[in-house]
Scaffold this active site. Structure first.
Site, PDB file in Angstrom:
ATOM      1  N   ALA A 110       1.663  -5.284  10.787  1.00  0.00           N
ATOM      2  CA  ALA A 110       0.374  -4.596  10.694  1.00  0.00           C
ATOM      3  C   ALA A 110       0.494  -3.406   9.743  1.00  0.00           C
ATOM      4  O   ALA A 110       1.361  -2.553   9.937  1.00  0.00           O
ATOM      5  CB  ALA A 110      -0.089  -4.124  12.071  1.00  0.00           C
ATOM      6  N   HIS A 140      -1.018  11.503   2.556  1.00  0.00           N
ATOM      7  CA  HIS A 140       0.101  11.403   3.506  1.00  0.00           C
ATOM      8  C   HIS A 140       1.046  12.587   3.387  1.00  0.00           C
ATOM      9  O   HIS A 140       1.025  13.321   2.391  1.00  0.00           O
ATOM     10  CB  HIS A 140       0.895  10.112   3.264  1.00  0.00           C
ATOM     11  CG  HIS A 140       0.252   8.895   3.858  1.00  0.00           C
ATOM     12  ND1 HIS A 140      -0.768   8.215   3.234  1.00  0.00           N
ATOM     13  CD2 HIS A 140       0.475   8.246   5.033  1.00  0.00           C
ATOM     14  CE1 HIS A 140      -1.140   7.190   3.993  1.00  0.00           C
ATOM     15  NE2 HIS A 140      -0.404   7.187   5.092  1.00  0.00           N
ATOM     16  N   LYS A 144       6.916  10.540   2.658  1.00  0.00           N
ATOM     17  CA  LYS A 144       6.626   9.100   2.562  1.00  0.00           C
ATOM     18  C   LYS A 144       7.257   8.527   1.290  1.00  0.00           C
ATOM     19  O   LYS A 144       7.132   9.113   0.214  1.00  0.00           O
ATOM     20  CB  LYS A 144       5.109   8.876   2.552  1.00  0.00           C
ATOM     21  CG  LYS A 144       4.708   7.425   2.558  1.00  0.00           C
ATOM     22  CD  LYS A 144       3.238   7.252   2.922  1.00  0.00           C
ATOM     23  CE  LYS A 144       2.801   5.788   2.851  1.00  0.00           C
ATOM     24  NZ  LYS A 144       3.601   4.909   3.724  1.00  0.00           N
ATOM     25  N   THR A 151      -1.666   0.806   4.038  1.00  0.00           N
ATOM     26  CA  THR A 151      -3.053   0.754   4.506  1.00  0.00           C
ATOM     27  C   THR A 151      -4.019   0.715   3.318  1.00  0.00           C
ATOM     28  O   THR A 151      -4.985  -0.060   3.309  1.00  0.00           O
ATOM     29  CB  THR A 151      -3.349   2.000   5.367  1.00  0.00           C
ATOM     30  OG1 THR A 151      -2.366   2.076   6.398  1.00  0.00           O
ATOM     31  CG2 THR A 151      -4.738   1.938   5.972  1.00  0.00           C
TER      32      THR A 151
HETATM   33  N1  LIG Z   1       2.008   0.309  10.335  1.00  0.00           N
HETATM   34  C1  LIG Z   1       1.826   1.557  10.784  1.00  0.00           C
HETATM   35  O1  LIG Z   1       0.934   1.843  11.606  1.00  0.00           O
HETATM   36  C2  LIG Z   1       2.716   2.642  10.295  1.00  0.00           C
HETATM   37  C3  LIG Z   1       3.683   2.347   9.378  1.00  0.00           C
HETATM   38  N2  LIG Z   1       4.553   3.308   8.977  1.00  0.00           N
HETATM   39  C4  LIG Z   1       5.621   2.855   8.103  1.00  0.00           C
HETATM   40  O2  LIG Z   1       6.809   2.772   8.890  1.00  0.00           O
HETATM   41  C5  LIG Z   1       7.951   3.035   8.080  1.00  0.00           C
HETATM   42  C6  LIG Z   1       8.761   4.159   8.716  1.00  0.00           C
HETATM   43  O3  LIG Z   1       8.039   5.359   8.642  1.00  0.00           O
HETATM   44  P1  LIG Z   1       8.667   6.728   9.176  1.00  0.00           P
HETATM   45  O4  LIG Z   1       9.048   6.590  10.609  1.00  0.00           O
HETATM   46  O5  LIG Z   1       7.743   7.791   8.774  1.00  0.00           O
HETATM   47  O6  LIG Z   1      10.009   6.805   8.294  1.00  0.00           O
HETATM   48  P2  LIG Z   1      11.392   7.504   8.662  1.00  0.00           P
HETATM   49  O7  LIG Z   1      12.153   7.613   7.369  1.00  0.00           O
HETATM   50  O8  LIG Z   1      11.167   8.732   9.472  1.00  0.00           O
HETATM   51  O9  LIG Z   1      12.106   6.430   9.613  1.00  0.00           O
HETATM   52  C7  LIG Z   1      12.771   5.293   9.173  1.00  0.00           C
HETATM   53  C8  LIG Z   1      14.070   5.215   9.955  1.00  0.00           C
HETATM   54  O10 LIG Z   1      14.698   3.959   9.708  1.00  0.00           O
HETATM   55  C9  LIG Z   1      16.096   4.226   9.541  1.00  0.00           C
HETATM   56  N3  LIG Z   1      16.767   3.121   8.863  1.00  0.00           N
HETATM   57  C10 LIG Z   1      17.065   2.966   7.556  1.00  0.00           C
HETATM   58  N4  LIG Z   1      17.705   1.797   7.360  1.00  0.00           N
HETATM   59  C11 LIG Z   1      17.820   1.217   8.581  1.00  0.00           C
HETATM   60  C12 LIG Z   1      18.378  -0.005   9.031  1.00  0.00           C
HETATM   61  N5  LIG Z   1      18.972  -0.874   8.186  1.00  0.00           N
HETATM   62  N6  LIG Z   1      18.324  -0.291  10.354  1.00  0.00           N
HETATM   63  C13 LIG Z   1      17.744   0.555  11.219  1.00  0.00           C
HETATM   64  N7  LIG Z   1      17.200   1.737  10.861  1.00  0.00           N
HETATM   65  C14 LIG Z   1      17.233   2.054   9.546  1.00  0.00           C
HETATM   66  C15 LIG Z   1      16.100   5.528   8.765  1.00  0.00           C
HETATM   67  O11 LIG Z   1      17.372   6.141   8.753  1.00  0.00           O
HETATM   68  P3  LIG Z   1      17.739   7.146   7.522  1.00  0.00           P
HETATM   69  O12 LIG Z   1      16.728   8.250   7.578  1.00  0.00           O
HETATM   70  O13 LIG Z   1      19.134   7.568   7.843  1.00  0.00           O
HETATM   71  O14 LIG Z   1      17.602   6.335   6.269  1.00  0.00           O
HETATM   72  C16 LIG Z   1      15.066   6.316   9.556  1.00  0.00           C
HETATM   73  O15 LIG Z   1      15.620   6.903  10.705  1.00  0.00           O
HETATM   74  C17 LIG Z   1       7.395   3.335   6.678  1.00  0.00           C
HETATM   75  O16 LIG Z   1       7.399   2.156   5.906  1.00  0.00           O
HETATM   76  C18 LIG Z   1       5.973   3.771   6.968  1.00  0.00           C
HETATM   77  O17 LIG Z   1       5.107   3.606   5.876  1.00  0.00           O
HETATM   78  C19 LIG Z   1       4.465   4.583   9.420  1.00  0.00           C
HETATM   79  C20 LIG Z   1       3.490   4.950  10.300  1.00  0.00           C
HETATM   80  C21 LIG Z   1       2.543   3.992  10.827  1.00  0.00           C
HETATM   81  O1  LIG Z   2       4.311   6.373   6.082  1.00  0.00           O
HETATM   82  C1  LIG Z   2       3.396   6.658   6.896  1.00  0.00           C
HETATM   83  O2  LIG Z   2       3.337   7.745   7.471  1.00  0.00           O
HETATM   84  C2  LIG Z   2       2.361   5.653   7.155  1.00  0.00           C
HETATM   85  N1  LIG Z   2       2.508   4.463   6.653  1.00  0.00           N
HETATM   86  C3  LIG Z   2       1.591   3.390   6.775  1.00  0.00           C
HETATM   87  C4  LIG Z   2       0.972   3.067   5.426  1.00  0.00           C
HETATM   88  O3  LIG Z   2       1.677   3.137   4.401  1.00  0.00           O
HETATM   89  O4  LIG Z   2      -0.207   2.706   5.379  1.00  0.00           O
HETATM   90  C5  LIG Z   2       0.567   3.611   7.862  1.00  0.00           C
HETATM   91  C6  LIG Z   2       0.077   5.017   7.956  1.00  0.00           C
HETATM   92  O5  LIG Z   2      -0.704   5.288   6.843  1.00  0.00           O
HETATM   93  C7  LIG Z   2       1.237   5.990   8.053  1.00  0.00           C
END
Ligand SMILES: NC(=O)C1=CN([C@@H]2O[C@H](COP(=O)(O)OP(=O)(O)OC[C@H]3O[C@@H](n4cnc5c(N)ncnc54)[C@H](OP(=O)(O)O)[C@@H]3O)[C@@H](O)[C@H]2O)C=CC1
Ligand SMILES: O=C(O)C1=N[C@H](C(=O)O)C[C@H](O)C1
Length: 254
Positions: A110, A140, A144, A151
């Site tokens: 999603a 954002h 990011k 989205t």
């Molecule tokens: N669909 C939705 O509703 C949403 C989607 N997102 C998306 O989710 C993703 C994550 O966002 P966000 O939490 O802000 O990012 P973060 O960077 O805070 O979190 C990602 C995490 O994944 C870890 N990671 C990296 N490689 C691996 C691996 N091989 N196995 C397990 N963990 C790993 C990272 O570690 P390290 O930092 O050490 O690299 C980090 O802790 C993005 O693509 C974002 O756009 C975000 C919000 C909502």
């Molecule tokens: O990286 C984020 O924070 C988010 N990622 C997703 C996106 O790329 O659309 C969802 C939301 O916007 C938050």
């Protein structure tokens, strides 16, 4: 009389120490019908997830690792709920090809798990046919990695499909001289502008215009808790949805 006491769904979280992963762990832990059995982040052993008997994995990692994670889950027969961005039509085709060998496995990807964001995309698709112009402005937090947001890309595709179905042509735009980037990125003919600023979480406006009027559809995620009802809905539903599901829309209609 039989007691209908169901075993909790066993959940593993990938990206567990990330901004969203932390929130997912908290939400799964707090849900009585779910059990958090594995928390995996960068450098951790992925097999912790299967060793712990996870039935569903939630992935909020990064676009460069999500495909390997997902392939592993499908191979292991573990359902997956994926929020990580970076999915293209080619990536979806690869996921479908893996699932062809594991038809019982469900994968949900999603672009946005916020219920309001899903509605914003649906409203934008509905409005698209009535307006000559449409542009998307996503905003954002500055950590990011990808731009435009997943989205925004998904919204642009939905809007472009609706415009094409209504027989709308190119949008009016007389720009002749442009500093590169001034008019944003073009996704399926729709201009998308990406803002990154401290203080923001995740926000999007879809700006429509036609003769004498504009319509702005805006959604704001002010806290990452906003994604959790959608994530938990995915976790609870995915085992009964084999194959690939894209977007939360179908689950909200169940
Ligand atoms: N669909 C939705 O509703 C949403 C989607 N997102 C998306 O989710 C993703 C994550 O966002 P966000 O939490 O802000 O990012 P973060 O960077 O805070 O979190 C990602 C995490 O994944 C870890 N990671 C990296 N490689 C691996 C691996 N091989 N196995 C397990 N963990 C790993 C990272 O570690 P390290 O930092 O050490 O690299 C980090 O802790 C993005 O693509 C974002 O756009 C975000 C919000 C909502
Ligand atoms: O990286 C984020 O924070 C988010 N990622 C997703 C996106 O790329 O659309 C969802 C939301 O916007 C938050």
């Amino acid at each position: 009389m039989t007691d209908d006491v169901r075993e909790p769904i066993r959940v593993g979280v990938l990206g567990a120490r990330g901004r969203v992963g932390t929130e997912v762990c908290r939400a799964v832990d707090a849900a009585e019908d779910l059990e958090l059995v594995a928390m995996v982040d960068q450098g951790d052993w992925l097999f912790n997830v299967s060793d712990a008997g996870a039935q569903v994995v939630v992935d909020f990692t990064t676009p460069d690792v999500v495909m390997d994670n997902l392939h592993w889950c499908v191979d292991q027969g573990i359902h997956a709920v994926v929020g990580t961005t970076g999915f293209t039509p080619q990536r979806f085709d690869r996921v479908r090809s893996w699932l062809a060998h594991k038809p019982e496995v469900g994968v949900l990807v999603a672009p946005n798990f916020g219920i309001g964001a899903v509605l914003m995309m649906q409203f934008a698709a509905r409005a698209a046919r009535y307006f000559d112009s449409v542009e998307i402005i996503e905003q954002h937090h500055p950590r990011k990695l990808d731009a435009p947001s997943g989205t925004a890309i998904h919204t642009a595709k939905l809007v472009a499909e609706a415009r094409a179905a209504a027989g709308l042509g190119a949008m009016p735009d007389a720009t002749k001289d442009e500093v590169p980037g001034a008019r944003g990125a073009e996704i399926d003919g729709v201009r998308v502008h990406s803002v990154r600023s401290a203080g923001l979480v995740a926000h999007q406006e879809v700006l429509f215009g036609t003769t004498g009027e504009t319509l702005t559809i805006r959604h704001d995620s002010l806290d990452r808790a906003s994604f959790m009802p959608g994530v938990l809905l995915g976790v609870r539903s995915i085992a009964s949805r084999p194959g690939l599901t894209i977007g939360l829309d179908a689950l909200l209609e169940d």
